[in-house]
Design an enzyme around this catalytic site. Structure first.
Site, PDB file in Angstrom:
ATOM      1  N   GLU A 134       0.866  -1.194   0.000  1.00  0.00           N
ATOM      2  CA  GLU A 134       0.000   0.000   0.000  1.00  0.00           C
ATOM      3  C   GLU A 134       0.895   1.234   0.000  1.00  0.00           C
ATOM      4  OE1 GLU A 134      -2.684  -0.236   3.312  1.00  0.00           O
ATOM      5  OE2 GLU A 134      -3.473  -2.186   2.667  1.00  0.00           O
ATOM      6  N   GLY A 136       1.402   3.394   2.243  1.00  0.00           N
ATOM      7  CA  GLY A 136       2.156   3.567   3.491  1.00  0.00           C
ATOM      8  C   GLY A 136       2.853   2.310   3.969  1.00  0.00           C
ATOM      9  N   ARG A 250      10.760 -14.910  -3.854  1.00  0.00           N
ATOM     10  CA  ARG A 250      12.105 -14.331  -4.017  1.00  0.00           C
ATOM     11  C   ARG A 250      12.988 -15.172  -4.915  1.00  0.00           C
ATOM     12  NH1 ARG A 250      11.717 -12.724   1.999  1.00  0.00           N
ATOM     13  NH2 ARG A 250      10.599 -10.828   1.492  1.00  0.00           N
ATOM     14  N   ARG A 275      31.809  -7.011 -33.952  1.00  0.00           N
ATOM     15  CA  ARG A 275      32.211  -5.606 -34.087  1.00  0.00           C
ATOM     16  C   ARG A 275      33.729  -5.481 -34.216  1.00  0.00           C
ATOM     17  NH1 ARG A 275      31.224  -0.373 -35.499  1.00  0.00           N
ATOM     18  NH2 ARG A 275      32.207   1.087 -34.041  1.00  0.00           N
ATOM     19  N   GLU A 370       9.335  -7.455  -4.113  1.00  0.00           N
ATOM     20  CA  GLU A 370       9.400  -8.638  -3.229  1.00  0.00           C
ATOM     21  C   GLU A 370      10.516  -8.498  -2.184  1.00  0.00           C
ATOM     22  OE1 GLU A 370       8.504 -12.487  -4.668  1.00  0.00           O
ATOM     23  OE2 GLU A 370       7.436 -11.714  -6.407  1.00  0.00           O
TER      24      GLU A 370
END
Ligand SMILES: Cc1cc2nc3c(=O)[nH]c(=O)nc-3n(C[C@H](O)[C@H](O)[C@H](O)COP(=O)(O)OP(=O)(O)OC[C@H]3O[C@@H](n4cnc5c(N)ncnc54)[C@H](O)[C@@H]3O)c2cc1C
Length: 386
Positions: A134, A136, A250, A275, A370
């Site tokens: 949330e 807060g 996790r 490259r 998380e």
């Protein structure tokens, strides 16, 4: 002399795991990669892609076959999240939340009737979301204030959730609310809330730095009536349910970040061989080789940590420390590898049509959701120092 029975190397996959992994890899290359850039720019998950994820069984990996799922292990979910995230970590988190949070919570805590109701839908066509945070309450998750007031055999939800992954696509939400604000974490209760329930709306969608195709939205509950039969687990057990599922989740985020790092490394290594500067491929310069070698070493370490945590979980062993460590380390690795990959490409790594530019932006979230990296360190410190 008696030799102990040899155990398999951590990264050695069974025949079934290998087959599953190659199917997911092929799907990611053929069906996800062509959509990745457009979905990122439009901040929209392609609905056809979601349907295909269901068809391939990737949205119900751990759901038993009797409910229409794939009947796979937690390790299979980890393999899928890793493989998908090499191509698009935004799709990686869609299947991660579905499998390691929503399905995992229902497998452990739902009643037989709830499993009968929800699992076939989650395996077949319904995306799930997991709503704890949330405005807060983030790191201090159980300071949540969304309130569930008991009225007869119903509960009335009022409050707002923030940052909810999959919210735009989801049909089923696990929502944590308190039935007793004075009881602190002991009042937290988990509810199953369905899209379309009167009094429940999905609010503003966040405009994010990375994983932009994954929707992250506010949820609003205004006198939302939920039957008591839709409580997940016993009332006031939300804390335990959230802690348990997030411990497993996790490992999924570790897998997402591992896959991201592998994807970024593969792009960088391929380019370094193609490259040419100063008359030869830039991969011929030792400075370049050492950077790629360092990245490969970090990726290998992250992989061992993620696989070990997942295999411990499947073996029913204690895994909380390993889960926190693998998320912490894989997030760090993803950020570092994606950043170096941008540098390997030079100027062309800094533009939108290069996949490493997106992977670099996507990497940041690993250290935030998380449980932030600081919160992982707090868990690791508690479990190692006592
Ligand atoms: C893209 C995205 C998707 C998300 N998806 C979901 C979802 O599906 N469901 C859900 O419930 N939530 C979700 N979240 C929320 C996420 O889990 C939180 O953002 C996260 O837990 C951090 O909380 P916060 O943002 O309130 O930060 P805060 O907790 O305010 O932290 C701010 C900073 O303070 C640090 N900090 C806080 N406490 C301490 C302490 N004790 N010691 C040291 N440092 C501390 C933190 O590490 C961080 O650096 C998502 C977030 C994002 C950005």
């Amino acid at each position: 002399m008696n030799h102990p029975q040899t155990t398999s190397p951590l990264t050695e996959l069974s025949e079934d795991e290998n087959l599953f992994l190659s199917t997911v890899r092929q799907f990611a290359a053929e069906q996800i990669a062509p959509l990745t850039r457009r979905m990122d720019e439009e901040q929209h998950m392609d609905p056809g892609l979601i349907r295909n994820l269901f068809s391939l069984g990737l949205m119900g990996i751990g759901i038993p076959e009797q409910f229409g799922g794939s009947g796979g292990s937690f390790f299979d979910s980890v393999l899928a999240v890793e493989a998908v995230s090499t191509v698009d970590p935004a799709v990686g988190v869609l299947i991660d939340v579905q499998n390691t949070l929503v399905v995992a919570a229902l497998m452990r805590w739902a009643t037989a009737e709830q499993q009968q109701n929800y699992l076939p839908r989650l395996a077949g066509n319904t995306v799930g979301a997991y709503a704890l945070s949330e405005a807060g309450s983030g790191s201090d998750a159980f300071a949540l204030v969304t309130h569930a007031e008991q009225r007869g055999d119903t509960y009335v939800l009022n409050g707002r959730k923030l940052w909810i992954t999959n919210a735009n696509e989801a049909g089923i939400f696990i929502v944590f609310a308190t039935v007793d604000p004075s009881a602190g974490y002991k009042g937290v209760t988990a509810f199953m809330v369905e899209k379309g329930t009167p009094g429940f709306t999905v609010g503003r969608k966040e405009d994010k730095l990375g994983i932009r195709a994954s929707s992250t939205c506010e949820l609003i509950f205004d006198e939302c009536v939920i039957p008591a039969t839709q409580i997940l687990g016993p009332p006031r057990h939300g804390y335990k349910i959230a802690m348990e599922t997030l411990n497993e989740g996790r490992i999924g985020i570790g897998a997402q970040m591992l896959g991201l790092a592998e994807g970024a490394w593969a792009h960088a290594a391929k380019y370094a061989k193609e490259r040419k500067q100063f008359g030869k491929p830039i991969a011929d310069f030792q400075a370049m080789q050492f950077q790629l070698a360092e990245m490969a070493t970090d990726i290998e370490a992250a992989k061992l940590m993620v696989y070990n945590a997942a295999r411990l979980r499947d073996a029913g062993r204690e895994f909380r420390k390993e889960a926190a460590m693998c998320k912490y380390f894989a997030s760090h690795t993803a950020e570092r590898v994606a950043s170096l990959a941008v540098e390997v490409f030079g100027g062309s790594g800094f533009v939108r049509d290069n996949p490493v530019e997106k992977l670099y932006r996507d990497a940041k979230i690993g250290k935030i959701y998380e449980g932030t990296s600081f919160m992982q360190l707090a868990t690791i410190a508690k479990l190692t120092l006592g």
